[in-house]
Structures are given as structure tokens and as C-alpha cells.
Scaffold this motif. Structure first.
Motif, mmCIF file in Angstrom:
data_model
loop_
_atom_site.group_PDB
_atom_site.id
_atom_site.type_symbol
_atom_site.label_atom_id
_atom_site.label_comp_id
_atom_site.label_asym_id
_atom_site.label_seq_id
_atom_site.Cartn_x
_atom_site.Cartn_y
_atom_site.Cartn_z
ATOM 1 N N LEU A 1 0.858 -1.183 0.000
ATOM 2 C CA LEU A 1 0.000 0.000 0.000
ATOM 3 C C LEU A 1 0.889 1.227 0.000
ATOM 4 O O LEU A 1 1.555 1.511 0.997
ATOM 5 N N GLN B 1 -8.715 4.956 0.488
ATOM 6 C CA GLN B 1 -7.708 4.291 1.309
ATOM 7 C C GLN B 1 -8.139 2.868 1.640
ATOM 8 O O GLN B 1 -7.311 1.936 1.628
ATOM 9 N N LYS B 2 -9.414 2.677 1.921
ATOM 10 C CA LYS B 2 -9.917 1.324 2.188
ATOM 11 C C LYS B 2 -9.667 0.419 0.982
ATOM 12 O O LYS B 2 -9.261 -0.741 1.136
ATOM 13 N N VAL C 1 -6.138 -0.598 0.902
ATOM 14 C CA VAL C 1 -5.873 -1.630 1.908
ATOM 15 C C VAL C 1 -6.316 -2.999 1.398
ATOM 16 O O VAL C 1 -5.584 -3.993 1.507
ATOM 17 N N LEU D 1 3.041 -1.555 4.245
ATOM 18 C CA LEU D 1 1.949 -0.585 4.279
ATOM 19 C C LEU D 1 2.473 0.787 4.695
ATOM 20 O O LEU D 1 3.014 0.943 5.791
ATOM 21 N N PRO E 1 -1.066 3.195 6.583
ATOM 22 C CA PRO E 1 -2.318 2.534 6.204
ATOM 23 C C PRO E 1 -3.570 3.126 6.834
ATOM 24 O O PRO E 1 -4.657 3.016 6.265
ATOM 25 N N LEU F 1 -8.901 -2.499 10.402
ATOM 26 C CA LEU F 1 -7.575 -2.620 9.803
ATOM 27 C C LEU F 1 -6.600 -3.237 10.793
ATOM 28 O O LEU F 1 -5.846 -4.162 10.460
#
Length: 297
Positions: free
Chosen positions: A79, A134-135, A138, A151, A154, A166
Motif C-alpha cells: 500500500l 484508502q480502504k 488496503v 503498508l 495505512p 484494519l
């Protein structure tokens, strides 16, 4: 799972990262902490071979990533901090596209995680808010169940509910034998999720340790209340004690290490009450930053 040897990256006359020696084991959640410009993002980009080091090397799964980056990337979920998406694609189509590039047809993990994060995969990426984008980032990192998750910030833009899910997903991944290496400005996130923390300052790794050990050796704040005013000099002479302030019958100070001698000294002065604030990672981090700035000065 991850090993770096004297990893250094320069941009012209600017050294973003210097002589980084780091090892992260299987099943571990490792948090990389540091102020802006400390070298966190540079480190993560070097790990996934998006940029090449000026000197030193990165080994993933025991192999030099620069020598065989394609095979290493098959086992990595990444990410980026500057996430870019195909805005005309729905979340579902984007995940299918990215999974296809990895020859990974099973999207079960992706859909389950999207549901946990309350992410609507039928909406186009260009219509999503920052938090939902952003989700989606992820989910794409997790969806092929990689051996290593890298990440970059994150939790950025996520609401508290999504952050909780998360963190749970990260912990579950590690408990299942995977490895997670992430950077963050959210200090509470490090404290909740990371097994070990590395603090980067000015491109150098200032410290690496378990969260519990960092807290045990950190400055903690104590406040003593006495039945009569006392001389602050009594506390100044005790090893590990600093920042002593006196206000009437109250003495506040900070102490690193064992507090036994300090408490014994206070007990002999008509002690009425004592309170102690457990150090958190923010205190630890700021203490390292203060040390760095005083050294530079």
C-alpha cells in the motif's frame, strides 16, 4: 522475511536514508515511526524495489530483491503512501484487474475485507472519498494473502471503525504466519498493533525495540504530594530523575528506569500521595526527537 544491509539512498546531495540495518521476522508486525522527511517512505519503496539503493541491499525471503524482484513481488502486498487508482473503474473491477495481474483469481479475501471495512465495491474509484479510496488500497494489498505486507501510513484517512478493523486484519495476518511492516504517524496505532518499533530520525535508525521494552526504559512522569514543602534538590541528586518542579507541597518530575530510589526518598519526606503516568509511544518518540535536536544544536 526482511533484511537490509547498510541500506543507503541519496538524491543528489541529499541523503534520505543511510546505513539502515534492519531485520523483520515471520509472524511479526513491525512499525516504522518518524517525523516527515525521516526516511520512512524511502525505506518502504526500497523494500518493494520501486526505487534502487545508492548502496547496500534489500533481502526479502532470503533473496536479493534487486536480483529477482518479480518473484519477490509475488509474495508482497503493498500500500503506497501516494495511492493512485483508475478512477473510471469500480472497486470490484479494479480489484479483479489487480488480482489478474498476479494470476490470482480468488477474490474471496478481498470481498470479506471490503465488507469489514464497509467499502462499497460497486462505486467507481473516482467517486470515493479519501477514506474509502484508502480502504480500497488496503483491500488490494491484502487480497492475495501475501507473505509480506508493506503498508505506508495505512490508517491515513480512515474513520475509527475502519482503523479498528484494519488493526484486527493486520494482527490476524501476523497470527497466521504473515509479516507486516508499516509506517505511521498515528502513535497509538503503533502501540496497539506493533510487536516492535523502529524510530527513524534524519535517515538513520535511532532505536529498534519491543514496545514493552521501550516503555519500560522511557521517561515516566511522577507527581508527589507531601504534608509540608520539600527541597527540590533532594530529587535532583537521584540518578535518572530530571525536570523537577516544585509547587508548594507538590513535586513533579520525570524519571527513566527504576523508580525505587526516588520513591524511597519521597517516602522519608512526609509523603501523602503519588501518581504516575504510564509512558506512551508519543512520550518516547518526542524524547528521541528532543535528544536529536539538542545534539544538533
Amino acid at each position: 522475511m526482511v533484511r537490509t544491509e547498510r541500506l543507503t539512498k541519496r538524491y543528489g546531495h541529499t541523503t534520505a536514508l543511510r546505513d539502515l540495518d534492519l531485520e523483520v521476522s515471520g509472524g511479526e508486525v513491525f512499525g516504522l515511526l518518524g517525523p516527515n522527511g525521516a526516511g520512512k517512505t524511502t525505506t518502504l519503496r526500497l523494500l518493494v524495489d520501486l526505487i534502487r539503493p545508492t548502496s547496500g541491499r534489500v533481502l526479502l525471503f532470503g533473496e536479493d530483491v534487486a536480483a529477482d524482484s518479480v518473484e519477490a513481488r509475488r509474495r508482497v502486498g503493498y500500500l503506497p503512501g501516494n495511492l493512485a487508482l483508475y478512477d473510471d473503474l469500480t472497486g470490484a473491477k479494479l480489484l479483479k484487474l489487480l488480482a489478474g495481474l498476479r494470476n490470482h483469481a480468488d477474490l474471496t479475501v478481498a470481498h470479506r475485507l471490503a465488507e469489514r471495512l464497509d467499502l462499497d465495491l460497486d462505486r467507481r474509484a473516482g467517486e470515493l472519498s479519501k477514506g474509502n479510496r484508502q480502504k480500497l488500497g488496503v483491500v488490494q494489498a491484502f487480497q492475495h494473502q501475501p507473505d509480506l505486507l508493506v503498508l505506508d501510513e495505512p490508517a491515513s484517512g480512515l474513520d475509527p471503525f475502519a482503523q479498528r478493523e484494519l488493526h484486527a486484519a493486520v494482527r490476524e495476518h501476523a497470527d497466521a504466519g504473515g509479516t507486516v511492516l508499516f509506517s505511521s504517524h498515528v502513535l497509538s496505532e503503533m502501540e496497539q498493533v506493533a510487536d516492535r518499533v523502529g524510530i527513524l530520525l534524519d535517515g538513520r535508525l535511532a532505536v529498534v525495540d519491543r514496545v514493552a521494552n521501550l516503555k519500560a526504559n522511557a521517561l515516566r512522569a511522577l507527581t508527589f504530594t507531601f504534608d509540608t514543602p520539600v527541597d527540590a534538590g533532594v530529587f535532583d541528586r537521584i540518578p535518572g530523575v530530571r525536570d523537577v518542579t516544585v509547587s508548594g507541597c507538590t513535586v513533579a518530575c520525570r524519571v527513566v528506569g527504576n523508580v525505587g530510589e526516588l520513591v524511597r526518598a519521597a517516602a522519608g519526606l512526609g509523603l501523602v500521595n503519588v501518581t504516575s503516568a504510564e509512558p506512551d509511544l508519543e512520550d518516547i518518540f518526542l524524547d528521541y526527537v528532543e535528544k536529536r535536536e539538542s545534539h544538533v544544536t
